[in-house]
Design a protein around this motif. Structure first.
Motif, PDB file in Angstrom:
ATOM      1  N   GLN A  59     -52.400  48.490  38.745  1.00 18.06           N
ATOM      2  CA  GLN A  59     -51.800  47.856  37.252  1.00 18.06           C
ATOM      3  C   GLN A  59     -51.036  48.012  35.957  1.00 18.06           C
ATOM      4  N   GLY A  60     -49.437  48.121  36.694  1.00 18.81           N
ATOM      5  CA  GLY A  60     -48.365  48.468  35.554  1.00 18.81           C
ATOM      6  C   GLY A  60     -47.932  49.777  35.610  1.00 18.81           C
ATOM      7  N   THR A  61     -48.744  50.293  35.743  1.00 17.86           N
ATOM      8  CA  THR A  61     -48.627  52.485  35.505  1.00 17.86           C
ATOM      9  C   THR A  61     -49.305  52.801  36.501  1.00 17.86           C
ATOM     10  N   ALA A  62     -48.428  54.360  36.255  1.00 21.40           N
ATOM     11  CA  ALA A  62     -48.721  55.494  37.143  1.00 21.40           C
ATOM     12  C   ALA A  62     -49.885  55.813  36.902  1.00 21.40           C
ATOM     13  N   VAL A  63     -51.308  56.534  37.728  1.00 21.06           N
ATOM     14  CA  VAL A  63     -52.309  56.743  36.858  1.00 21.06           C
ATOM     15  C   VAL A  63     -52.368  58.086  38.230  1.00 21.06           C
ATOM     16  N   ALA A  87     -49.405  67.657  41.164  1.00 22.25           N
ATOM     17  CA  ALA A  87     -49.996  66.514  40.365  1.00 22.25           C
ATOM     18  C   ALA A  87     -49.523  65.087  41.414  1.00 22.25           C
ATOM     19  N   VAL A  88     -50.309  64.587  41.445  1.00 18.42           N
ATOM     20  CA  VAL A  88     -50.384  63.334  42.353  1.00 18.42           C
ATOM     21  C   VAL A  88     -50.165  61.627  41.053  1.00 18.42           C
ATOM     22  N   SER A  89     -48.987  61.258  41.435  1.00 16.89           N
ATOM     23  CA  SER A  89     -49.332  59.896  40.489  1.00 16.89           C
ATOM     24  C   SER A  89     -49.276  58.428  41.378  1.00 16.89           C
TER      25      SER A  89
END
Length: 667
Positions: free
Chosen positions: A307-311, A301-303
């Motif tokens: 805009q503030g958070t890990a997606v 998995a890659v994040s």
């Protein structure tokens, strides 16, 4: 842009991060450190104590630039967390309080930022607080932090709720003259124009371009003012970040290169790695070489941060910070891909002093020993400088520390996250041993008193302080199988963790001067005959005996950590302070009068810093201020302390040989 926010504790660093996120629309309401409602202080312990313990990554958009903002701890007990972040930054904002001014940790951080050539802005925060003195702090920055400081604005009504940061205008002649004079010190073309008063060549646009260029080269450090609470000065800071600091570089088409600077555990207990990518593209299901391991790991998995958070995304590219899952053996400091493709400044290294304190951790319930070991091992994954030290002989485990606050945090973390209650023994100072002279020893195969099927000769000699342990071959590499050389070097490094008096031996050169082995022997039908064949085990067991004899011949001296201190005390109590410093083994320098107070610098053994802090209020009516930071190691005066060994000591040859040969015999 990967931007670090750094500061001495309580300078307002996390509040500044929250204000920048609010300004960018990432959060609708400003969080409060006191209320435990900030976005970056996500741990329950951080919210409860009101301090940052773990670095946190958040992102926001600054026009066309995506900024990954890394909020770091300010308390010196958690300097290791800052160290891991430094190597991944494109730029930094160093926060200084307008009330307290430049403090000990501020100087440590700035020295390191300058040494690593990290482009840095200085933000003077809390201009609205009572006691704010922006003129004094601006002078301190130039005197104590960097001669390249350039103030880009001023403050009206400092120390009041109505304090307002005002940037200097482009048509302000006095500001332009100061800017030109400062920039000309590092720019020959500007210097020539300044000396000849060539106004046409000293346009504001030219000066601003030179300011950006010198800032990106970390030669100049712009100073801005403001308040994270009221928001004044934040627009100017955001503009300076965008204009003056460099953005991430690197091609997504290049070879994969990145470094891991943080490791945590996910909800299911899986490892999650935070990595800065310098080159290439990393996709889900890619098999990635990391940390020099023989087998690559598969990314599941890659994040990336938006805009503030890990997606969650299918890939991360050069310049981004990626949050990776699937690399089960990953550790902090591991390089993804080839280390040769990582820019030199970004290769992970130790920038700060190692921990100088140690304490034994004991479970309150004897049945929790296994759970405690597992929990501490997991904490060490997240903070390698904890440095677990197992003592199987006494059934004890020790951890390295920077200070007492770190001990409190470890205790709370073990209780809350792992359900293990612990007690700590008294904190002790970690000394080191340094080699005094040159010593050598050889043990020859099949020759008494050597019971092992190996020949090893080692020479030990001192190396410059801070150079670490170096191992060098003084024999031909092809003279025996490589596995035997590797076994000797690994064992040398492991053995030097406990010297003649039990302390780690640092800063020395160990040379392999002689080696030999018996080739693999077999009887009829190719049955392996261990009794006539050398193995890596023979070299691992013999090397400690040879190394310790070489160390005995060379001699070692125990050194203790020493802190540099700065005391600010009322002038009328100064006379009572000196005898106390003498009793603590401190070496004060000449005092400097500062108004109605004296400022006193000097050196004091790390073991006495805590005691000095406890004595100070009583000696100074509570008005004394103490700052201290690790300076260096100095030889111990008097009888050198010893530390109990945690192994079968190779210093006692008979006992050592009996134990290790009994351990390796079949059955």
């Amino acid at each position: 842009m990967n931007l670090g926010i750094l500061a001495h504790v309580d300078a307002g660093k996390t509040s500044l991060t929250e204000r920048l996120l609010h300004r960018a629309g990432v959060v609708d309401e400003l969080g409060s450190v006191d209320d435990g409602s900030t976005l970056t202080d996500s741990l329950a312990l951080e919210r409860r104590r009101g301090i940052t313990i773990k670095s946190a990554v958040v992102s926001f958009a600054l026009d066309d630039v995506t900024v990954n903002l890394i909020d770091t701890p300010g308390h010196p007990d958690f300097i290791a967390e800052v160290e891991r972040v430094l190597s991944v930054l494109d730029g930094a904002v160093l926060v200084v309080s307008a009330v307290e001014g430049v403090q000990a940790q501020t100087r440590v951080l700035m020295r390191t930022l300058r040494r690593l050539a990290v482009p840095t802005l200085v933000f003077v925060n809390k201009v609205d607080r009572r006691g704010a003195d922006t003129a004094r702090v601006r002078a301190e920055i130039g005197r104590k932090l960097t001669p390249g400081a350039i103030a880009l604005g001023t403050v009206r009504s400092p120390g009041t709720r109505g304090a307002r940061a005002v940037p200097y205008a482009p048509d302000d002649a006095r500001f332009r003259d100061r800017l030109a004079e400062s920039l000309a010190e590092r720019d020959d073309a500007l210097l020539a124009a300044y000396v000849t008063d060539d106004r046409a060549a000293l346009t504001y646009a030219r000066l601003r371009a030179a300011l950006a260029e010198q800032t990106r080269r970390a030669e100049t450090h712009p100073v801005l003012f403001g308040s994270a609470i009221t928001g004044t000065g934040l627009d100017a800071l955001a503009d300076a970040v965008k204009e003056l600091l460099p953005r991430a570089t690197g091609s997504p088409e290049g070879p994969l290169a990145g470094t891991v600077f943080k490791v945590e555990r996910g909800a299911a207990g899986e490892k999650v790695a935070y990595a800065r990518l310098y080159s290439g593209t990393l996709r889900v299901r890619d098999r990635v070489p990391f940390g020099g391991r023989a087998e690559p790991g598969k990314v599941t998995a890659v994040s990336v941060f938006e805009q503030g958070t890990a997606v969650r995304r299918e890939a991360a590219v050069a310049g981004q910070i990626a949050r990776l899952q699937g690399l089960g053996d990953v550790r902090i400091g591991d390089v993804l891909g080839d280390v040769r493709d990582v820019p030199e400044r970004h290769v992970p290294r130790h920038h700060f002093a190692p921990p100088t304190l140690e304490t034994v951790v004991e479970p309150r319930r004897p049945g929790d020993r296994g759970a405690l070991h597992t929990a501490l091992t997991r904490l060490a994954e997240q903070d390698p400088l904890i440095g677990l030290r197992q003592d199987p002989l006494r059934q004890e485990v020790s951890v390295k520390l920077y200070g007492e606050v770190q001990k409190e945090v470890i205790e709370a973390t073990l209780a809350e996250e792992f359900g293990v209650g612990v007690d700590f023994r008294e904190t002790t100072v970690l000394c080191v041993e340094r080699v005094v002279g040159t010593g050598a020893h050889v043990e020859v195969i099949d020759t008494d008193p050597n019971p092992f099927l190996a020949t090893v000769g080692l020479r030990v000699e001192p190396a410059p302080p801070g150079s670490g342990v170096a191992f060098r071959l003084g024999v031909e590499l092809g003279s025996m199988p490589y596995a035997f050389f590797a076994a000797i070097e690994e064992t040398v490094r492991e053995t030097l963790l406990q010297g003649l008096r039990g302390w780690e031996v640092s800063d020395c050169l160990v040379s392999l001067t002689r080696c030999g082995y018996w080739p693999r022997q077999s009887h009829a039908h190719a049955v392996f005959d261990k009794s006539m064949s050398s193995t890596t085990g023979d070299f691992r067991l013999l090397t400690p005996l040879v190394l310790m004899e070489a160390l005995r011949a060379a001699g070692t001296r125990v050194h203790e950590p020493v802190h540099r201190f700065r005391l600010t005390v009322p002038a009328d109590v100064f006379g009572t302070l000196l005898p106390a410093l003498g009793r603590l083994g401190a070496e004060p320098h000449a005092p400097v009068a500062h108004g109605s107070a004296y400022v006193l610098d000097g050196l004091v053994p790390a073991a006495r810093v805590h005691e000095l802090g406890q004595l100070l209020p009583g000696l100074t009516r509570g008005e004394g201020e103490l700052e201290s930071a690790f300076e260096r190691y100095e030889p111990v005066r008097g009888a050198p302390p010893a530390r109990p060994r945690t192994d079968h000591s190779p210093l006692d040859r008979k006992e050592y040989v009996q134990r290790v040969t009994r351990r390796t015999q079949p059955g």
